[in-house]
Design a protein around this motif. Structure first.
Motif, short mmCIF file in Angstrom:
data_model
loop_
_atom_site.label_atom_id
_atom_site.label_comp_id
_atom_site.label_asym_id
_atom_site.label_seq_id
_atom_site.Cartn_x
_atom_site.Cartn_y
_atom_site.Cartn_z
N ARG A 42 -2.63 -1.70 50.82
CA ARG A 42 -1.58 -2.59 51.35
C ARG A 42 -1.79 -2.82 52.85
O ARG A 42 -1.67 -3.96 53.33
CB ARG A 42 -0.21 -1.98 51.09
N ALA A 43 -2.10 -1.76 53.58
CA ALA A 43 -2.35 -1.92 55.02
C ALA A 43 -3.60 -2.75 55.27
O ALA A 43 -3.64 -3.56 56.21
CB ALA A 43 -2.48 -0.54 55.67
N GLY A 44 -4.64 -2.56 54.44
CA GLY A 44 -5.86 -3.34 54.62
C GLY A 44 -5.65 -4.82 54.37
O GLY A 44 -6.20 -5.67 55.09
N ALA A 45 -4.84 -5.16 53.37
CA ALA A 45 -4.57 -6.57 53.09
C ALA A 45 -3.77 -7.21 54.21
O ALA A 45 -3.93 -8.41 54.50
CB ALA A 45 -3.83 -6.69 51.76
N ARG A 46 -2.91 -6.44 54.86
CA ARG A 46 -2.07 -7.02 55.91
C ARG A 46 -2.79 -7.13 57.25
O ARG A 46 -2.31 -7.80 58.16
CB ARG A 46 -0.82 -6.16 56.08
N THR A 47 -3.95 -6.47 57.40
CA THR A 47 -4.69 -6.54 58.66
C THR A 47 -5.65 -7.72 58.73
O THR A 47 -6.26 -7.94 59.77
CB THR A 47 -5.48 -5.24 58.88
N VAL A 48 -5.80 -8.45 57.63
CA VAL A 48 -6.71 -9.61 57.63
C VAL A 48 -6.12 -10.71 58.50
O VAL A 48 -4.94 -11.07 58.36
CB VAL A 48 -6.94 -10.11 56.19
N LYS A 49 -6.93 -11.25 59.40
CA LYS A 49 -6.46 -12.30 60.28
C LYS A 49 -6.24 -13.60 59.51
O LYS A 49 -7.07 -13.99 58.68
CB LYS A 49 -7.47 -12.54 61.40
N LEU A 50 -5.12 -14.25 59.78
CA LEU A 50 -4.78 -15.48 59.08
C LEU A 50 -5.79 -16.59 59.36
O LEU A 50 -6.03 -17.44 58.50
CB LEU A 50 -3.37 -15.93 59.49
N SER A 51 -6.41 -16.57 60.53
CA SER A 51 -7.38 -17.62 60.86
C SER A 51 -8.58 -17.57 59.92
O SER A 51 -9.13 -18.61 59.55
CB SER A 51 -7.84 -17.45 62.31
#
Length: 353
Positions: free
Chosen positions: A241-250
């Motif tokens: 869950r933390a890894g998925a949320r650290t992906v940059k939106l750009s």
């Protein structure tokens, strides 16, 4: 004059550049490395302290010579019997001669010797063998476990069984936890659905559920593996869950603008960028799994390092207990080193901005 001025200016510049480098090095956490030499010195220091704490001092020299001679005679007799058994075709009855007496052997001989040869007042010791074994006693126990075994299994066999249980627990914990963690990080509905059970079960220690696991799944290997799955799955959910949320939106927007589908974004963008958090989760889960291993193997398992330690404790074999603890620690360190190596190869960009 000009030359001296230039020399002073150059001196100040050199000093300033050195101070700048020191300041940058001190403030740059990525420049900090674990030096192997200092790690080795720390290990040798621990072993030396262990030796001093368990070493008895002050045995009379003539008494020690008598004990050494007795052990040498016993070793020679064992070699003669071994050769006779080999000649008769019974190699399974081979004895292991112990040439050097350990500290426990000296203490046992001193307790049986007359007071004029050796008494308890002749030596001093900080930790007795009844409290903690010496390095010599532990080494002898290691050789006996390695060759003769314990509970009808060698030390390598116990370690292999425990390692296989941890690997299976980690495999299923990762296989279950990573998809749930990604789902919680990528979907508001799924996060709301899984958030309550994850936050309810995550703080529960695995040992608290041990009686229930015995009732539900019986005793044996399967229960131990399920307990290890429970210990690792929640950590992998949080890491994913933390890894998925650290992906940059750009990066996600760039992938969609190039025509990528959701599955391609998941495989090519989200998963690679989440690898650092996943590796951290695996390393933490491995530590927790090894910590749970001893308790997991108490549920009727007749083999494994945890079962060996528990049986040795009931028989007051502290040397066997310490050998089992050391083996668990060494395997845990080796697995962590393997994970670090894999991390450096699969995600070499970590920590570099």
């Amino acid at each position: 004059m000009a030359g001296s001025k230039g020399g002073l200016v150059g001196l100040f510049k050199r000093r300033g550049s050195q101070n700048d480098r020191k300041t940058v090095t001190f403030g740059d956490a990525s420049a900090v490395r674990s030096l192997p030499m200092y790690s080795l010195l720390a290990l040798l220091g621990l072993v030396f302290f262990w030796y001093l704490a368990t070493q008895p001092f002050g045995f009379p020299d003539d008494f020690k010579a008598t004990v050494d001679e007795t052990f040498q005679v016993a070793a020679d007799d064992a070699e003669v019997r071994n050769q006779e058994r080999i000649d008769s075709g019974n190699p399974n009855l081979i004895e292991i001669p112990f040439l050097d007496p350990t500290q426990r052997d000296y203490l046992a001989a001193c307790a049986q010797a007359p007071d004029d040869q050796c008494s308890s007042s002749d030596y001093s010791q900080f930790l007795s063998p009844s409290k903690f074994p010496s390095p010599g006693d532990t080494w002898v126990a290691f050789n006996r476990l390695r060759t003769r075994g314990f509970q009808n299994e060698t030390l390598a066999g116990h370690a292999g069984i425990s390692l296989w249980r941890v690997i299976r627990g980690m495999f299923w914990g990762t296989l279950i936890g990573v998809p749930i963690g990604f789902a919680m990080g990528l979907s508001s509905r799924l996060r709301g659905l899984f958030d309550t059970p994850v936050e309810l079960f995550r703080p529960i220690p695995p040992l608290a559920l041990l009686p229930l696991f015995i009732v539900w799944f019986g005793i044996g290997d399967g229960t131990a593996v399920r307990l290890l799955i429970f210990a690792s799955v929640w950590i992998m959910i949080i890491a994913a869950r933390a890894g998925a949320r650290t992906v940059k939106l750009s990066k996600v927007r760039a992938a969609y603008s190039l025509g990528a589908s959701k599955s391609q974004v998941l495989r090519r963008v989200i998963l690679p960028n989440a690898l650092p958090e996943l590796f951290t989760g695996v390393r933490v889960a491995l530590g927790v799994s090894w910590g749970t291993l001893v308790a997991a193997e108490l549920v009727g398992a007749s083999s494994g390092l945890g079962s060996m330690i528990f049986t040795a404790r009931n028989n007051l074999r502290l040397d066997v207990v310490v050998v089992g603890v050391i083996v668990i620690a060494v395997i845990g360190v080796l697995m962590d080193l393997i994970m670090r190596f894999a991390e450096s190869k699969l995600i070499p960009w970590r920590g570099k901005g």
